[in-house]
Structure formats: structure tokens, C-alpha cells
Design an enzyme around this catalytic site. Sequence first.
Site, PDB file in Angstrom:
ATOM      1  N   HIS A  12      34.162  42.888  47.272  1.00  0.00           N
ATOM      2  CA  HIS A  12      34.103  42.813  46.458  1.00  0.00           C
ATOM      3  C   HIS A  12      36.058  42.683  45.095  1.00  0.00           C
ATOM      4  O   HIS A  12      36.199  42.436  44.451  1.00  0.00           O
ATOM      5  CB  HIS A  12      33.384  43.890  45.458  1.00  0.00           C
ATOM      6  CG  HIS A  12      32.076  43.027  44.895  1.00  0.00           C
ATOM      7  ND1 HIS A  12      31.298  42.541  46.301  1.00  0.00           N
ATOM      8  CD2 HIS A  12      31.389  42.811  43.504  1.00  0.00           C
ATOM      9  CE1 HIS A  12      30.327  41.827  45.529  1.00  0.00           C
ATOM     10  NE2 HIS A  12      29.825  42.383  44.067  1.00  0.00           N
ATOM     11  N   SER A  13      35.885  43.140  46.262  1.00  0.00           N
ATOM     12  CA  SER A  13      37.968  43.784  45.626  1.00  0.00           C
ATOM     13  C   SER A  13      38.679  43.212  46.330  1.00  0.00           C
ATOM     14  O   SER A  13      38.733  42.709  48.127  1.00  0.00           O
ATOM     15  CB  SER A  13      37.963  45.216  45.661  1.00  0.00           C
ATOM     16  OG  SER A  13      39.577  45.069  45.977  1.00  0.00           O
TER      17      SER A  13
END
Length: 270
Positions: A12-13
Site C-alpha cells: 500500500h506504500s
Amino acid sequence: MSVRTGIVVVSHSARLAEGLVEVAAQMAPDVALRAAGGTDEGGIGTSFAKVEAAVEELAGAGEVVVVTDLGSATMTAESVLETLDDATAVLADGPLVEGTVAGAVAAQGGADAAAVARAVGEAAGSFRAAGTAGAPDGGGAGDADTAGSGADGGAVGDSDTGAGGSGAGAEDTDADTEDRAAGDGTAVEATLRLTNKVGLHARPAALLARLVGGFDAEVTVNDVDADSVLALMGLGLEQGDEMRVRASGAEAAQAVSAVRQAVAEGFGEE
């Protein structure tokens, strides 16, 4: 040994994916690693387009294993893989950080996508295995006795590793007795003294795992599999700690000798 499997890290990052790729690349320098993190706009989330581009790029050169962090990242990766006709891209089920590291080391050793995916899946258990293994004896740097013990109980030889506080220590190795052990196929055991200033951290652990993987032998260090970088790291060995190296198989003596040399040289870090 040729490297045939690349790894895509889906997080997600973007920064997490890129940082993990950076770490894994230190342990597996020949493996193609791609980060596919964050949304198209640079926010927190996952991007179908990023994952698709990364997988297709690596699939053009070999097999691909995809590692993900949270649920929606996994769903995105699954959606991408469903669109591909190439069955050489697989989704691995395992912890993101530990799994990527373990998978990268396996890929560096020439593992195919299925084997890399298994290494990712087994990563979580590696630290638990290390935690249940016998703790090494502590003690400062100094002499370490190296004794051979084969299946027949025969001695291999003695050596001293003079760690001398910091840096790689010199050592005396009775190579002749090791060669005899290799010739009759007996198991070999050696006790070495770790010389690295910062202990058996990720990089030397990866080097050790890759080193023993090149021999026709089953090798353990302090009772954990030496071909598992996570298990080795989980031992938490520090400078001056003992490494009980045990090998069996056709190339047991050669494997132990190679480990002894690597330890004496501080895994090239000093």
C-alpha cells in the site's frame, strides 16, 4: 547458477515497497526486484496498472513471484495475474518483509517460481524455528575450537579462530583431516567464532545461506537450517558468539570448510 525468478513487491506504500526492494537487493544482487507500491497518484493504496507493469516487465525475462502486504493488495495482484496468459507468474502467501527476503535469497540460488513462493510461505516459521533452537554460548572473541564429529564419531580436526576483538580473525585449519571426512561421506561438525562487529545480520546471513546452498550437503548452524536466511538471522548471533556448524552429505567437509573460511573473513565486511 543462473537466476530465473524475479519478484514483485506489492504494498500500500510506495516507500515501503521500494525500501523492501532495496533491502532484498543487498542479499540477492542478481535477482530482478520491482516495487509496485501506492496508488497511481502516489497515495496509500494499490494500483492495478503498477502491478501489471511490474509483473509484465519481469515475466518477459523469466518467472515471477508476487508478494503482497494487505488484503486489497492481494486482491489487486490476483486480478492482474488472472489477466495474464503466462502461468509462470504466481502469487505467494507469506509475510511481506520476511517473505520477500527469503524468496529473494531462494531466487538468487536459482529456485524456480514455485520454490521461491514456498520460501516466502515458510518465512514466518523460520524465526519460530530459530527461537526454539539451542542458544549459542556467549563469550567474547577469542579462540574457538573446531572439532569434527562424523557419523562414526571420528574427528575431523581442530582449528583456532583468533577473532581478536574486531575484524576478521586468522585461523588454522587442518584441511587434510577435513578432506578425509569428505571422502568417506561422514558428517562434519565445527564450532566457529563469529567475528563480524555487528553480528550475523541480514547480509552475512544471506551470504551464508547462499554459500551452503551450493554444496551437496545438509548444513545447520546452531541447529537451524543454514540455507534459511531468516532462521540464521533469528539466532541473533553477535560478535564473539559460537556457531555450531554441522553438515552431512557427500560434500559435508567442503561445506564446513567454506563456512569456516567465510566466518574467518568476516563475510567480507571487515
